[in-house]
Design a protein around this motif. Structure first.
Motif, short mmCIF file in Angstrom:
data_model
loop_
_atom_site.label_atom_id
_atom_site.label_comp_id
_atom_site.label_asym_id
_atom_site.label_seq_id
_atom_site.Cartn_x
_atom_site.Cartn_y
_atom_site.Cartn_z
N GLN A 6 36.28 29.59 40.71
CA GLN A 6 36.90 29.50 42.38
C GLN A 6 36.13 30.68 42.99
OE1 GLN A 6 40.84 29.75 41.29
NE2 GLN A 6 41.43 27.75 40.94
N SER A 7 35.50 30.26 44.05
CA SER A 7 34.74 31.22 44.66
C SER A 7 35.68 32.04 45.50
CB SER A 7 33.64 30.59 45.75
OG SER A 7 34.46 29.73 46.64
N SER A 8 37.06 31.66 45.67
CA SER A 8 38.10 32.50 46.43
C SER A 8 38.78 33.42 45.54
CB SER A 8 39.00 31.53 47.00
OG SER A 8 39.65 30.75 45.92
N HIS A 9 38.53 33.25 44.19
CA HIS A 9 39.09 34.19 43.09
C HIS A 9 38.50 35.39 43.53
CE1 HIS A 9 40.36 36.37 39.35
NE2 HIS A 9 41.42 35.09 39.48
N PHE A 14 31.30 39.57 43.75
CA PHE A 14 31.19 40.95 44.25
C PHE A 14 31.62 40.56 45.68
CE2 PHE A 14 29.05 41.64 40.17
CZ PHE A 14 29.61 42.60 39.96
N PRO A 15 32.31 41.74 46.17
CA PRO A 15 32.28 41.70 47.84
C PRO A 15 31.04 41.60 48.54
CG PRO A 15 33.43 43.65 46.76
CD PRO A 15 32.74 42.69 45.71
N ASP A 16 30.99 41.05 49.79
CA ASP A 16 29.73 40.66 50.56
C ASP A 16 29.70 41.91 51.58
OD1 ASP A 16 27.42 39.95 51.59
OD2 ASP A 16 28.56 38.10 52.71
N GLN A 58 29.97 46.49 35.82
CA GLN A 58 30.13 45.25 34.87
C GLN A 58 30.61 43.90 35.31
OE1 GLN A 58 30.58 44.31 30.20
NE2 GLN A 58 32.19 45.94 31.17
N PHE A 59 31.73 44.03 36.34
CA PHE A 59 32.33 42.93 36.76
C PHE A 59 32.78 43.25 38.31
CE2 PHE A 59 33.45 42.68 32.10
CZ PHE A 59 32.71 41.54 31.85
N PRO A 60 32.75 42.21 38.94
CA PRO A 60 33.51 42.63 40.30
C PRO A 60 34.84 43.22 40.38
CG PRO A 60 32.79 40.28 40.23
CD PRO A 60 32.74 40.97 38.64
N GLY A 64 38.61 45.24 44.88
CA GLY A 64 37.84 44.47 45.82
C GLY A 64 36.66 45.57 46.27
N ASP A 65 36.43 45.86 47.31
CA ASP A 65 35.50 46.69 47.91
C ASP A 65 35.51 48.17 47.62
OD1 ASP A 65 33.21 47.23 49.18
OD2 ASP A 65 34.03 47.30 51.16
#
Ligand code: V55
Ligand code: FE
Length: 486
Positions: A6-9, A14-16, A58-60, A64-65
């Motif tokens: 789920q790209s919304s998860h 990573f934050p854009d 290592q992970f998003p 968040g940001d």
């Protein structure tokens, strides 16, 4: 059974945002590259390892940001000998890294705020080992100021484990900027928030002998709690800069940021004679200032001069919720002076070099705390064009050599597409004059599909690299490194 990404998860990508794109794109890669290509003249005298440490999540991030300095610690090593250059990169196996690898996602929350963590990791060590490398008494460590050193195998870069002098060190934290006395080999270091909980303000001041024994540890309280990232050690004194980047317990407990700028406070410089009881520390007062990194300190006739990179405030929002102006966070090479004779409790300030904003100062380490002449650093030359893909980030386009004897600087501009990292100084030979040798630095270039290791000869500084090693992939910028000669 199928799984849908789920790209919304929030934890699936990573934050854009600038902290995770372009120059700051996570690399998340452990690798070995043998026999890197190079051109020019690789100096024969260079034989050893160039170790660096930096953050790479290592992970998003769960938060968040989240800010750059919260990424998982990565150690890289360039092995240079006999005309061969190899590169190795490994993550540090911290408790945080291992727990998140097992879970395959971030469990720890915001930078230095344990109140934002997943309940499953309550009480687990959250340090990231992401800031600097220390070599002492034959051991190699990755450091982060909120935890203990992690010992690393200097050949394989495998993590050996956390280090606390066989249980003798009481401080739960250890600065990323320890200093090694070049004459005695003594290691002088400290930990702030030394109880290990983010709300304690205690500082532990410590020494270890050249052969690795913990020889002293004394605790004291600064005038107020702040980020004490770097500090200074002269032959006679230790100096703690306490500057207004502060914490508020209620804010932290509510999940807020660990650090905010409090411009209502002033700067306090704690000066203590090396070996003296901590009660004798003297605090010198001055206007609110910020400094990440120091160049060197010298004591002459009871006057201590501190050379460091200084800005008018830290690049963090303030306690009123206001963001900073870019010009206020530019750092310039500056001298602060504390006169220990007499009763003037103020320090004085003099800007040494105006042309470029700078950070990541290094010296010839044989002159730490002693009368010295040469400083090297990363610089942003504002007279040169700024690449749009580098705009906005913290980046440097040049390397600089500052000569304290003449007050003049030499600058090598690395190009419009370049982002230059902290350099390392390598003496031409063990008995070479101060500052005579080579400067090594990793340079990333837009469009971030490769990087370079440049080697400058300090005798022909502005002429640029005598050798350029090509790294066939982008390297996420690191913070600090050291050269370890064979
Ligand atoms: C700095 C870096 C850090 C940190 C606090 O360079 C300050 C400044 C890489 O981690 O945690
Ligand atoms: Fe640092």
């Amino acid at each position: 059974m199928t799984t849908t990404q789920q790209s919304s998860h929030p934890l699936s990508s990573f934050p854009d945002t600038p902290g995770f794109t372009n120059l700051n794109r996570p690399m998340r890669t452990e690798l070995d590259v043998f026999e890197l290509e190079w051109k020019g003249d690789l100096p024969e005298g260079i034989s050893g390892g160039f170790y660096r440490c930096g953050p790479d999540p290592q992970f998003p991030p769960k938060a968040g940001d989240d800010i750059y300095v919260n990424g998982d610690g990565v150690v890289s090593m360039f092995r240079i000998a006999d005309g061969h250059v190899d590169l190795k990169i490994r993550y540090v196996r911290t408790d945080k890294f291992q727990a998140e690898r097992f879970a395959r996602r971030a469990l720890f929350g915001a930078y230095r705020n344990p109140y934002t963590d997943d309940p499953s990791v309550a009480g687990v060590d959250r340090t990231t080992a992401n800031t600097s490398i220390l070599r002492h008494a034959g051991r190699t460590f990755a450091l982060k100021e909120d935890g203990l050193p992690h010992e690393i195998d200097p050949t394989t870069l495998e993590t050996i484990g956390k280090f606390d002098f066989e249980g003798r060190l009481r401080s739960k934290t250890f600065t990323a900027h320890p200093k090694t006395d070049p004459v005695t080999g003594e290691l002088v270091f400290f930990g702030y928030s030394a109880k290990g909980d983010e709300l304690s303000t205690d500082i532990a001041l410590c020494t270890a002998s050249a052969d690795g024994e913990l020889t002293s540890e004394q605790w004291f309280l600064p005038p107020y709690g702040s980020m004490v990232h770097d500090w200074l050690v002269s032959a006679e004194h230790v100096i703690f800069p306490v500057m207004p980047l502060t914490t508020d317990p209620e804010r932290l407990q509510a999940g807020g940021p660990r650090w905010l700028w409090d411009g209502a406070r002033r700067t306090a410089l704690g000066v203590l004679r090396r070996g003296a009881p901590a009660e004798e520390i003297r605090w010198f007062d001055g206007p609110p200032r910020w400094s990440f990194h120091t160049m060197n300190a010298v004591t002459r006739d009871n006057v201590v001069t501190l050379d460091l990179c200084v800005s008018h405030r830290a690049p963090f929002p303030d306690t009123e919720g206001e963001m900073f102006e870019p010009k206020d966070v530019k750092q310039y090479l500056t001298r602060w002076t504390c006169d220990l004779d007499g009763d003037n409790p103020q320090f004085t300030e003099e800007r040494l070099w105006d042309d470029c904003s700078v950070d990541f100062p290094v010296i010839d380490s044989r002159y730490l705390g002693r009368e010295y002449r040469h400083g090297f650093m990363a610089a942003q030359d504002p007279s040169k064009p700024l690449h749009p893909q580098l705009l906005g980030g913290l980046y440097f386009n040049s390397l600089a050599h500052f000569d304290h004897a003449t007050g003049e600087a030499e600058v090598w501009y690395a190009g419009e597409d370049a982002s230059v990292q902290e350099p390392a100084f390598v003496p031409r030979s063990p008995d070479a004059p101060e500052g005579d040798g080579y400067l090594l630095s990793v340079v990333d270039r837009v469009p971030f599909d490769h990087a370079e290791l440049v080697i400058l000869d300090t005798a022909r500084f502005s002429a640029g690299p005598v050798a350029t090693v090509t790294i066939p992939l982008f390297l996420r910028p690191t913070f600090h490194g050291i050269w370890v000669a064979d």
